[in-house]
Design an enzyme around this catalytic site. Structure first.
Site, PDB file in Angstrom:
ATOM      1  N   ARG A   8       0.832  -1.205   0.000  1.00  0.00           N
ATOM      2  CA  ARG A   8       0.000   0.000   0.000  1.00  0.00           C
ATOM      3  C   ARG A   8       0.869   1.258   0.000  1.00  0.00           C
ATOM      4  NH1 ARG A   8      -2.785  -3.751   2.918  1.00  0.00           N
ATOM      5  NH2 ARG A   8      -4.947  -4.111   2.240  1.00  0.00           N
ATOM      6  N   LYS A  11       4.911   5.164  -2.596  1.00  0.00           N
ATOM      7  CA  LYS A  11       6.258   5.508  -3.039  1.00  0.00           C
ATOM      8  C   LYS A  11       6.957   4.296  -3.664  1.00  0.00           C
ATOM      9  CE  LYS A  11       6.898   9.392   0.111  1.00  0.00           C
ATOM     10  NZ  LYS A  11       7.714  10.015   1.181  1.00  0.00           N
ATOM     11  N   LYS A  12       6.666   3.086  -3.152  1.00  0.00           N
ATOM     12  CA  LYS A  12       7.237   1.884  -3.768  1.00  0.00           C
ATOM     13  C   LYS A  12       6.682   1.690  -5.175  1.00  0.00           C
ATOM     14  CE  LYS A  12       8.367  -0.857   0.357  1.00  0.00           C
ATOM     15  NZ  LYS A  12       8.227  -2.174   1.015  1.00  0.00           N
ATOM     16  N   ASP A  72      10.478  -7.080   0.323  1.00  0.00           N
ATOM     17  CA  ASP A  72      10.685  -6.950   1.764  1.00  0.00           C
ATOM     18  C   ASP A  72      12.085  -6.394   1.934  1.00  0.00           C
ATOM     19  OD1 ASP A  72       9.615  -7.261   4.419  1.00  0.00           O
ATOM     20  OD2 ASP A  72      11.180  -8.739   4.749  1.00  0.00           O
ATOM     21  N   GLY A 164      10.773   5.417   5.980  1.00  0.00           N
ATOM     22  CA  GLY A 164      11.507   4.462   6.792  1.00  0.00           C
ATOM     23  C   GLY A 164      12.759   5.087   7.399  1.00  0.00           C
ATOM     24  N   ARG A 193      16.509  -1.086  -3.322  1.00  0.00           N
ATOM     25  CA  ARG A 193      15.276  -1.466  -4.012  1.00  0.00           C
ATOM     26  C   ARG A 193      15.384  -1.187  -5.505  1.00  0.00           C
ATOM     27  NH1 ARG A 193      12.290   1.214  -1.200  1.00  0.00           N
ATOM     28  NH2 ARG A 193      11.878  -0.359   0.389  1.00  0.00           N
TER      29      ARG A 193
END
Length: 216
Positions: A8, A11-12, A72, A164, A193
């Site tokens: 959700r 930004k990812k 993850d 984060g 990422r």
């Protein structure tokens, strides 16, 4: 071709969209968990980042029937023997409380000298295709990739971008700056990422191409 990103975190989703655009990959429509009917999510109890990403992709394929990507990721601090690690998102006891997590990490490292504040981000990304789709397109059903980003933990938060632990993480490529002070494009280039997702972009390009060919 619709692909579910089992998160959700907007930004990812934006990160992967930017990488697809940069690679000129078309024909992929990314959906988040907010875009599909809600389904029960299995607790992320894996011992590794890959384990937890797999838990999320299995759920996504099972409940939506869509190819599913899950990430993850977390921060491994040398002085804390690799922790928070897989516990990064809930280090302070409550899942997803970035401020509390950052404050606890700073407190734990308060007496740690600069030369022992090394750390690295880890991202494990998994892409899982429904079995029938993988067979139809002649592709593997399961893809696992990892990315790493080396740096150190700052003594106070810097920057307003990212999320984060980004405000506390200073990458080796940008000494003195935090990840939260980098432009989105620079972060995509350097980050754990970004490095992991870049490996999946090639697979998504193949998925888009083969899905179009199979429909002709």
């Amino acid at each position: 071709m619709q692909v579910l990103v089992a998160s959700r975190n907007k930004k990812k989703l934006a990160e992967l969209n930017r990488l697809l655009e940069a690679a000129n990959v078309t024909g992929i429509e990314l959906l988040s968990l907010a875009d599909v009917p809600e389904y029960p999510e299995t607790p992320e109890t894996g011992a590794t980042f890959i384990d937890n990403a797999n838990i999320k992709t299995v759920d996504g394929v099972k409940h939506t029937g869509l190819p599913t990507i899950a990430d993850d990721s977390g921060l491994a601090v040398d002085e804390l023997n690799g922790m928070p690690g897989v516990l990064s998102a809930r280090w302070s006891g409550k899942h997803g409380d970035d401020q509390a997590n950052n404050e606890l990490l700073l407190a734990q490292l308060s007496d740690t000298p600069d030369e022992r504040r090394g750390a690295h981000f880890v991202s494990a990304c998994v892409l899982q295709l429904p079995a029938e789709l993988a067979e139809k397109l002649g592709m593997r059903q399961h893809y696992e990739v990892e990315g790493y980003w080396l740096g150190r933990v700052l003594r106070q938060e810097q920057g307003e971008n990212g999320f984060g632990y980004d405000p506390l993480f200073s990458p080796v490529e940008e000494p003195g700056k935090s990840a939260a002070q980098l432009s989105p494009e620079r972060k995509d280039e350097l980050s754990h990422r970004g490095k992991a997702l870049a490996q999946l972009v090639r697979v998504l390009a193949e998925l888009a191409e083969k899905s179009v060919t199979s429909a002709v």
